[in-house]
Write an enzyme that holds these catalytic residues in place. Structure first.
Site, PDB file in Angstrom:
ATOM      1  NE  ARG A 237      -3.169  -0.583   2.237  1.00 30.04           N
ATOM      2  CZ  ARG A 237      -2.066  -0.634   1.522  1.00 30.04           C
ATOM      3  NH1 ARG A 237      -1.042   0.165   1.853  1.00 30.04           N
ATOM      4  NH2 ARG A 237      -1.951  -1.448   0.497  1.00 30.04           N
ATOM      5  CD  GLU A 266      -4.528   6.825   0.841  1.00 29.42           C
ATOM      6  OE1 GLU A 266      -4.167   6.156  -0.151  1.00 29.42           O
ATOM      7  OE2 GLU A 266      -4.074   6.661   1.983  1.00 29.42           O
ATOM      8  CG  HIS A 285      -1.007   5.559  -0.899  1.00 33.20           C
ATOM      9  ND1 HIS A 285      -2.167   4.957  -0.439  1.00 33.20           N
ATOM     10  CD2 HIS A 285      -0.073   4.564  -0.949  1.00 33.20           C
ATOM     11  CE1 HIS A 285      -1.938   3.669  -0.227  1.00 33.20           C
ATOM     12  NE2 HIS A 285      -0.672   3.410  -0.522  1.00 33.20           N
TER      13      HIS A 285
END
Length: 323
Positions: A237, A266, A285
């Protein structure tokens, strides 16, 4: 199975560009004695959830939960679950499961891709190819390097398994080091042991979930401990790494590079300095994407649904994160 009732409901949210309808079709095939529906509209979601005992999706909002009358299980389709209304689901006595483990093969392969890109300087070769420039460059080997993997769950373990043929030394970092692991060494998050591992690290792989312990785990002090030849890879993360400290570390040559599938923030803003740093590799991602995503998830959900519908022990459900 066609029936007026709904046993399993798949909500309309896709994931990684994979249509939810495909997931519902696989579940329908694996659960021939249950009514599996895929909701295509908000009104269908509200209609079908009234009877549904199981709902599966990326997320679910509290408004929709207000229509649920028989819900017993929410099967998340991602490894993360902190975005879910966990308190409301707990008040409703709904068990929550996640998709832990299904991403391990593809994410581990992506980590290996990052490492080989760095060690063999493939980005340099690609850039010179774009310029039609036949000019030799020097590369390195993975063999003999030390790889530290933060998080020895399914993903971290899969990374170590795939490194077994490369002749590297591995250090695993986990909450309970006394449980051991498949790495050459296993340590906990205690500061002195962690920094000792960092000081010997050539490749630092972050494959842990976000928690109080891991938030900001890699910050300015840790970047000072890492050797200047170290590469940092994050498939966990974004908030596990302090972004400002990372930018400073690569700009000041405190580390040799970074590969990021997750970032903080993000998505990464277009004007963020990380985009402009030559020795940083960024992917959006998507390490979790695999054409086998729905099949792997459906296998777990099918077993859980069968156990639940047959009156089995809830403690035997797979991937429970809240019960």
């Amino acid at each position: 199975m066609n029936d007026d009732r709904t046993d399993v409901l798949v909500l309309r949210s896709d994931t990684h560009g994979l249509p939810a309808a495909e997931y519902a079709a696989i579940l329908d095939d694996q659960l021939p004695n249950r009514c599996v529906r895929c909701a295509n509209t908000p009104s269908q979601e509200r209609e079908y959830i009234r009877d549904a005992k199981v709902v599966s999706s990326v997320r679910i909002d509290e408004t929709l939960l207000g229509y649920a009358e028989n819900l017993r299980l929410f099967a998340g389709v991602a490894a993360g679950y902190n975005h879910l209304p966990l308190d409301t689901l707990a008040d409703m006595d709904v068990v929550v499961t996640n998709a832990s483990g299904i991403h391990a093969p593809n994410i581990a392969e992506q980590v290996l891709g990052y490492m080989l890109t760095f060690s063999r300087r493939l980005k340099t070769g690609w850039e010179r190819q774009q310029r039609h420039e036949w000019r030799h460059f020097q590369a390195e080997e993975l063999k003999g390097s030390t790889v530290t993997i933060v998080g020895l769950g399914a993903i971290g373990t899969a990374v170590v398994e795939r490194l077994s043929g490369f002749g590297v030394d591995t250090i695993g970092v986990r909450y309970t080091p006394e449980k051991g692991g498949i790495t050459d060494e296993v340590i906990g998050y205690e500061s002195e042991a962690f920094h000792d591992a960092l000081s010997r690290t050539d490749y630092l792989v972050i494959a842990a979930p976000l928690s109080e312990t891991t938030t900001g785990l890699i910050s300015e002090d840790e970047f000072r401990t890492l050797p200047p030849n170290a590469k940092v890879i994050n498939v966990g993360r974004g908030k596990i790494i302090d972004t400002d400290a990372l930018v400073s570390a690569v700009q000041r040559n405190r580390i040799d590079g970074a590969a990021l599938d997750v970032t903080d923030p993000e998505p990464l803003p277009e004007d963020h300095p990380l985009w402009r740093i030559e020795n940083v590799v960024i992917t959006p991602h998507n390490a979790g994407h695999s054409p086998n995503h729905w099949n792997r998830l459906a296998d777990i959900v099918t077993r859980n649904v069968t156990l639940l519908m047959d009156g089995g022990d809830i403690d035997q459900l797979e991937n429970v994160v809240q019960s």
